[in-house]
Design an enzyme around this catalytic site. Structure first.
Site, short mmCIF file in Angstrom:
data_model
loop_
_atom_site.label_atom_id
_atom_site.label_comp_id
_atom_site.label_asym_id
_atom_site.label_seq_id
_atom_site.Cartn_x
_atom_site.Cartn_y
_atom_site.Cartn_z
N SER A 74 68.18 -34.94 29.93
CA SER A 74 67.33 -34.64 28.77
C SER A 74 67.53 -33.17 28.42
O SER A 74 68.66 -32.73 28.23
CB SER A 74 65.87 -34.98 29.09
OG SER A 74 65.05 -34.82 27.95
N ASP B 182 61.50 -39.32 33.24
CA ASP B 182 62.38 -40.44 32.89
C ASP B 182 63.56 -40.46 33.86
O ASP B 182 64.14 -39.43 34.18
CB ASP B 182 62.90 -40.29 31.46
CG ASP B 182 63.63 -41.52 30.97
OD1 ASP B 182 63.36 -42.63 31.49
OD2 ASP B 182 64.49 -41.39 30.08
N HIS C 239 68.60 -37.83 26.05
CA HIS C 239 67.52 -37.94 25.08
C HIS C 239 67.89 -37.16 23.81
O HIS C 239 68.13 -35.95 23.86
CB HIS C 239 66.22 -37.37 25.65
CG HIS C 239 65.69 -38.15 26.80
ND1 HIS C 239 64.79 -37.64 27.72
CD2 HIS C 239 65.93 -39.43 27.20
CE1 HIS C 239 64.51 -38.56 28.62
NE2 HIS C 239 65.19 -39.65 28.32
#
Length: 293
Positions: free
Chosen positions: A5, A124, A32
């Site tokens: 991310s 995540d 992401h």
């Protein structure tokens, strides 16, 4: 299977630059990204290393020595050696999400999966990495001390017994070693789930541990359903005289059932604070030509 991310682009460039040109594994990446923005990640990574890299397309086969990147606003899912792009619900506000990739790869590929968690905020990838380990795969986490954003690596270390904690410039080397069946050199010893990698204090909220457990329970149901479906397909093929197909479906059903048993065992030991200790001995660090990273 690699997830990242915030701070992930530069980290991914370092990782792919070190991957060997003859890597005998497919590499799938989720970063992401904003759903409305065109992603240049595939082009960036194509220039960064020796392996061909492009945005994944729905239905294509996984191929060793090839990097596939999740496009904006689509989950990247692994099914029976192929990639699927889906518009499933967002995970923690993300689509694509790392957990979706990791969980689908664990269910589809079992022991042939290496999960890698890189720089990023929040958690995540934690639940998906737990499922990869529960299915007999391997787990690599970027050292939080050198990650630009340590949230994702720290979360993974708090809940999953990983195989290696290494800085970004050694992740490629570690992946290649595991793919080749070699013992990977680790920069730091893995820490017990629920502990801060720098000390003895519990980290992360209980809700994050519950997400990992929920992922495992969902995996058990999915694997049991898959096993039952394959058993029915085997019976139908047998009735039609298609013995070879019947045998193949039966073997796949038994494999799905075995994986469900492993995940169930992992859940039982996770409750006692020994997440995956009972079957870590069965996890393999060697991945064949059809393996995935």
């Amino acid at each position: 299977m690699i997830g990242a991310s915030a701070g992930g682009v530069e980290t991914l460039k370092r990782v792919v630059s070190g991957l060997p040109a003859d890597l005998q594994a497919a590499v799938c990446i989720v970063l992401h990204i904003s759903p409305g923005s065109p992603s240049a990640l595939a082009r960036i990574l194509q220039r960064a290393g020796p392996l061909p890299c492009r945005a994944a397309t729905d239905g294509e086969s996984l191929r060793a020595g090839q990097i596939l990147v999740a496009p904006p606003d689509r989950h990247l899912v692994i099914e029976d050696g192929r990639v699927r792009l889906t518009l499933g619900p967002r995970e923690q506000g993300h689509r694509p999400a790392v957990d979706v990739l990791f969980q689908s790869a664990a269910i589809s590929r079992g022991t042939r999966v290496i999960g890698v968690v890189l720089s990023g905020t929040r958690d995540d990838g934690t639940a998906g990495l737990a499922l990869i380990k529960a299915s007999g795969g391997a787990a690599i986490v970027q050292d939080p001390d050198e990650a630009l954003y340590p949230g994702m690596p720290s979360s993974a270390l708090a809940h999953v017994v990983v195989d290696a904690i290494v800085p970004s410039d050694r992740i490629a080397q570690t992946i290649a070693a595991m793919v080749n069946g070699e013992q990977a050199r680790v920069s730091r010893q893995p820490v017990a789930p629920g502990r801060d990698p720098k000390g003895e204090c519990p980290t992360l909220a209980d809700s994050q541990g519950e997400r990992a457990e929920m992922a495992l329970r969902t995996a058990v149901r999915t694997l049991r359903d898959r096993s039952a479906l394959l058993e029915r397909m085997s019976d139908q093929a047998e009735e039609r005289g298609q013995r070879r197909s019947a045998q193949r479906f039966r073997q796949q059903a038994e494999d799905a059932s075995r994986r469900a048993d492993l995940v169930t065992e992992a859940l039982a030991h996770a409750g006692a604070g020994t997440h995956r200790e009972a079957i870590d001995g069965e996890a393999t660090a060697g991945f064949g030509a059809e393996g995935s990273a």
